[in-house]
Design an enzyme around this catalytic site. Structure first.
Site, PDB file in Angstrom:
ATOM      1  N   LYS A 131      69.124  48.209  52.621  1.00 36.01           N
ATOM      2  CA  LYS A 131      68.019  49.069  52.182  1.00 36.01           C
ATOM      3  C   LYS A 131      68.349  49.726  50.844  1.00 36.01           C
ATOM      4  CE  LYS A 131      65.139  52.863  54.007  1.00 36.01           C
ATOM      5  NZ  LYS A 131      64.913  53.744  55.170  1.00 36.01           N
ATOM      6  N   SER A 147      60.416  54.563  56.846  1.00 34.81           N
ATOM      7  CA  SER A 147      60.694  54.272  55.445  1.00 34.81           C
ATOM      8  C   SER A 147      61.386  52.923  55.245  1.00 34.81           C
ATOM      9  CB  SER A 147      61.575  55.377  54.845  1.00 34.81           C
ATOM     10  OG  SER A 147      62.842  55.422  55.463  1.00 34.81           O
ATOM     11  N   SER A 173      62.268  56.068  60.851  1.00 37.07           N
ATOM     12  CA  SER A 173      62.148  55.092  59.768  1.00 37.07           C
ATOM     13  C   SER A 173      62.654  53.697  60.085  1.00 37.07           C
ATOM     14  CB  SER A 173      62.862  55.611  58.515  1.00 37.07           C
ATOM     15  OG  SER A 173      62.194  56.726  57.991  1.00 37.07           O
TER      16      SER A 173
END
Length: 443
Positions: A57, A133, A157
């Protein structure tokens, strides 16, 4: 080599539509795959992930790849010379790192769009959000743009995008997965795997759940055997099922899919009791801690950089600056009370099951569903963020479809330090449920 080449081809084909990856290291991935191939031919693989295409990520430091955090306030210059613990463990186990997945700016909300890289879309319907997210990781997992994907979760997330994209992800007990540099959300933030299956996440956890001295919040070495064989039955297990936590409005089609999955638990031998955990909405507590953490992001930014932030992030960060130390300590005390309440709840129940989300994926580019009564993303994620406050292990497992043909997630919450219970149930239950594959993944 063939698998990495296929993943890179799939990225080239699908990423322009979904924006799952914000950076692709084509040459680096091929070089890593070639080195892995050589090791396998010599019979000398370096670890259980040797040669497996994976992503990181864009909040996590990675040698040779930019970590921009979705923000124009970050510099593209680097140098990118440090691996965070998560990246280091993946690399040491031989994973082929394909690139970085898209996040909202600094990972601040439950959908994925940012001023630097734009909107991430849902592979099931490109007009809809993939969640956030870790929305880029969820979309990548759904489309096989790599096999193993890193997510982070400070309020849902990992679990939100897994529910929206029909994939699996777990937020492990806080402290099992080291996180350095520390998140602005500190002890709310967990790192974990996002994959097509719970079994793949178990393999990933066997590599990443190792202590790192750089993380001052990390716990001791994790004693769990992530790869232990899952049982074939759940006899003797007591599972609490809460459809709405006692205060959440959930759409009927989502409840129908979740009810059907819970019936499978009963068929597998578990004793399932309809019961709520007994707490009222902790949104005020979460918001205080969340906004206080967001306020730290403003430190060191110029007025021009602050003006360039996502307007929603700028608003909560500025509100966080107005909170007093007393406000913060009251929220910490409320959090401690919730932790104690859930610990007592799990003295009676091995697992808590809920829907992952009360609604299905909505229009991309919006923080809340257009035309809804929700004010912010926390309003429509009432099942996820309470368990960041309590630091419990929590996973989202795809369990069916809604009336529009979109994925529905089943939320599995275990006692702190008993991630093995969550993973056992997930690995067994996924064998009983249909595998969800977006049609564009077959192209």
């Amino acid at each position: 080599m063939e698998l990495t080449q296929d993943c890179l081809a799939r990225i080239e084909r699908h990423n322009p539509s979904v924006n799952a990856l914000c950076h692709v290291d084509h040459d680096g991935a091929l070089a890593a795959a070639r080195a892995s191939e050589t090791r396998w031919q010599r019979g000398e693989p370096v670890g259980p992930l040797d040669g497996v295409p994976s992503t990181i990520k864009d909040l996590t430091l990675t040698v040779g790849m930019p970590t921009r955090k979705g923000s124009t306030t970050t510099s593209p210059d680097g140098p990118w010379e440090i691996d965070a613990p998560f990246t280091a463990r993946m690399r040491e186990a031989g994973a082929v790192l394909l690139g970085k997945t898209t996040t909202p700016e600094f990972g601040w909300k439950g959908v994925t769009d940012n001023p630097l890289y734009g909107i991430t879309r849902n592979p099931w319907n490109l007009e809809l959000t993939a969640g956030g997210s870790s929305g880029g990781a969820g979309a990548a997992a759904a489309l096989n743009l790599g096999m193993l994907h890193q997510g982070s979760d400070a309020g849902g997330s990992i679990r939100i995008p897994c529910a929206f994209t029909g994939t699996f992800g777990i937020k492990p007990t806080f402290g099992w997965i080291p996180q350095w540099p520390a998140s602005a959300m500190t002890t709310l933030s967990h790192l974990g795997p996002m994959t097509r299956t719970a079994a793949d996440s178990a393999l990933m956890l066997s590599v990443i759940a190792q202590p790192d001295a750089r993380d001052g919040y990390a716990g001791p070495s994790c004693p769990l055997d992530w790869l232990a064989a899952a049982p074939t039955r759940l006899d003797g297990m007591r599972i609490a099922y809460s459809r709405d936590l006692g205060y959440v409005s959930v759409t009927p089609d989502i409840l129908g899919a979740v009810d059907a999955a819970v019936e499978r638990l009963t068929a597998l031998g578990a004793e399932v009791i309809d019961v709520d955990p007994g707490f009222s909405s902790p949104k005020a507590t979460f918001d205080t801690l969340w906004h206080a953490g967001a306020s730290r992001l403003l430190d060191g930014l110029s007025d021009a950089q602050i003006d360039a932030l996502d307007p929603g992030l700028r608003a909560i960060a500025k509100h966080g600056k107005t909170l007093s130390l007393t406000d913060y300590l009251i929220a910490r005390e409320a959090r401690a009370a919730l932790i104690a309440q859930m610990a007592e709840f799990h003295r009676e129940f091995d697992l808590l099951v809920t829907p992952t989300l009360p609604l299905s994926a909505f229009a991309a580019g919006h923080e809340v569903p257009p035309g809804s009564d929700y004010v912010d993303w926390v309003d429509w994620t009432p099942f996820s963020y309470p368990f960041n406050l309590t630091q419990q292990p929590a996973a989202s497992l795809p369990c069916g479809m809604d009336e529009a043909g979109l994925p529905v997630g089943l939320h599995l919450v275990g006692p702190r330090y008993r991630d093995d219970i969550v993973m056992i149930v997930a690995r067994l239950l996924e064998t009983q449920l249909p595998r969800l594959v977006p049609p564009m993944a077959m192209a």
